[in-house]
Scaffold this active site. Sequence first.
Site, PDB file in Angstrom:
ATOM      1  N   GLY A  41       0.797  -1.221   0.000  1.00 59.60           N
ATOM      2  CA  GLY A  41       0.000   0.000   0.000  1.00 59.60           C
ATOM      3  C   GLY A  41       0.827   1.266   0.000  1.00 59.60           C
ATOM      4  O   GLY A  41       0.282   2.361   0.152  1.00 59.60           O
ATOM      5  N   THR A  77       2.687   4.285  -1.606  1.00 52.83           N
ATOM      6  CA  THR A  77       2.596   5.021  -2.866  1.00 52.83           C
ATOM      7  C   THR A  77       3.879   5.827  -3.087  1.00 52.83           C
ATOM      8  O   THR A  77       4.734   5.911  -2.218  1.00 52.83           O
ATOM      9  CB  THR A  77       1.383   5.962  -2.865  1.00 52.83           C
ATOM     10  N   HIS A 111      -4.654  15.513   2.472  1.00 47.45           N
ATOM     11  CA  HIS A 111      -4.095  14.508   3.375  1.00 47.45           C
ATOM     12  C   HIS A 111      -3.376  15.182   4.539  1.00 47.45           C
ATOM     13  O   HIS A 111      -3.097  16.372   4.508  1.00 47.45           O
ATOM     14  CB  HIS A 111      -3.109  13.586   2.640  1.00 47.45           C
ATOM     15  N   HIS A 112      -3.026  14.370   5.514  1.00 44.02           N
ATOM     16  CA  HIS A 112      -2.289  14.835   6.690  1.00 44.02           C
ATOM     17  C   HIS A 112      -0.907  15.366   6.302  1.00 44.02           C
ATOM     18  O   HIS A 112      -0.360  15.030   5.244  1.00 44.02           O
ATOM     19  CB  HIS A 112      -2.153  13.702   7.709  1.00 44.02           C
ATOM     20  N   LYS A 122       2.248  13.092   5.108  1.00 45.94           N
ATOM     21  CA  LYS A 122       2.296  12.313   3.861  1.00 45.94           C
ATOM     22  C   LYS A 122       3.459  12.768   3.001  1.00 45.94           C
ATOM     23  O   LYS A 122       3.627  13.965   2.745  1.00 45.94           O
ATOM     24  CB  LYS A 122       0.973  12.443   3.095  1.00 45.94           C
ATOM     25  N   GLY A 177      -1.317   8.578  -4.234  1.00 47.49           N
ATOM     26  CA  GLY A 177      -1.497   7.471  -5.168  1.00 47.49           C
ATOM     27  C   GLY A 177      -2.955   7.290  -5.556  1.00 47.49           C
ATOM     28  O   GLY A 177      -3.268   6.928  -6.695  1.00 47.49           O
ATOM     29  N   THR A 178      -3.851   7.564  -4.618  1.00 51.26           N
ATOM     30  CA  THR A 178      -5.284   7.470  -4.914  1.00 51.26           C
ATOM     31  C   THR A 178      -5.683   8.483  -5.974  1.00 51.26           C
ATOM     32  O   THR A 178      -6.436   8.178  -6.908  1.00 51.26           O
ATOM     33  CB  THR A 178      -6.108   7.698  -3.628  1.00 51.26           C
TER      34      THR A 178
END
Length: 233
Positions: A71, A73, A131-132, A135, A141-142
């Site tokens: 998972g 990225t 995001h936080h 990151k 990546g999403t």
Amino acid sequence: MRIALVGYGKMGKIIDEIAQKRGHEVVARLKETPTAENLNNPDVVIEFSLPEVAFENVKACLENNVPVICGTTGWLEKRAEIEKISVENNTAFLYGSNFSLGVNLFFALNEKLADLMKNVDEYSCQLEEIHHIHKKDAPSGTAISIAEGIFKHNSKFDAWKLDETKDNQLGIFAIREDEVPGTHSVFYRSEVDEIEIKHTAFNRNGFALGAVVAAEWIKDKKGNFEMKDVLGL
């Protein structure tokens, strides 16, 4: 199952808890590079680490004939090489930019909307992800997966770019804010209105559960997979 966790940050700890609740044994919790010895003979590895070490982590596991759920990225320029190593070692590799069930349904919805909008020239399109602040990669990546879903159906776009764009580039605006687990939005705007689809994660538990479900699914399989294979999407 015997599960080894490679990368043991916030996600690793949540995956550890969920895996045990689902009856699995966590046999390794690694922050260092995996080896045959420290992996402790697992059935599967779940890898959530950092972009700069993910390739070597996954490569080491596959070369020890252990299937990998990854998972992490931000390293996908080497994905084809990893998928080749997976096949050469007769094992399995599954990459997910996001393991959440909701996000994978969102991917399917995004592709459907992109197909509907492909010939409607009055609308422009852009993406936003939040995001936080911890990151490491941007865009997420999403968000890249969402962009690729749009490219499949809309020939107006052939590449993505952070922030402002030109010509056939799809703009992705990446915002880093507090402790946000992940919010992704797709906007289609015209002079008179706007269409928006949005997915908001409330915490990391959905990502972790999806990773464990993927690990359960991949046991005894060979080849390269994605989360849509797990969910039958």
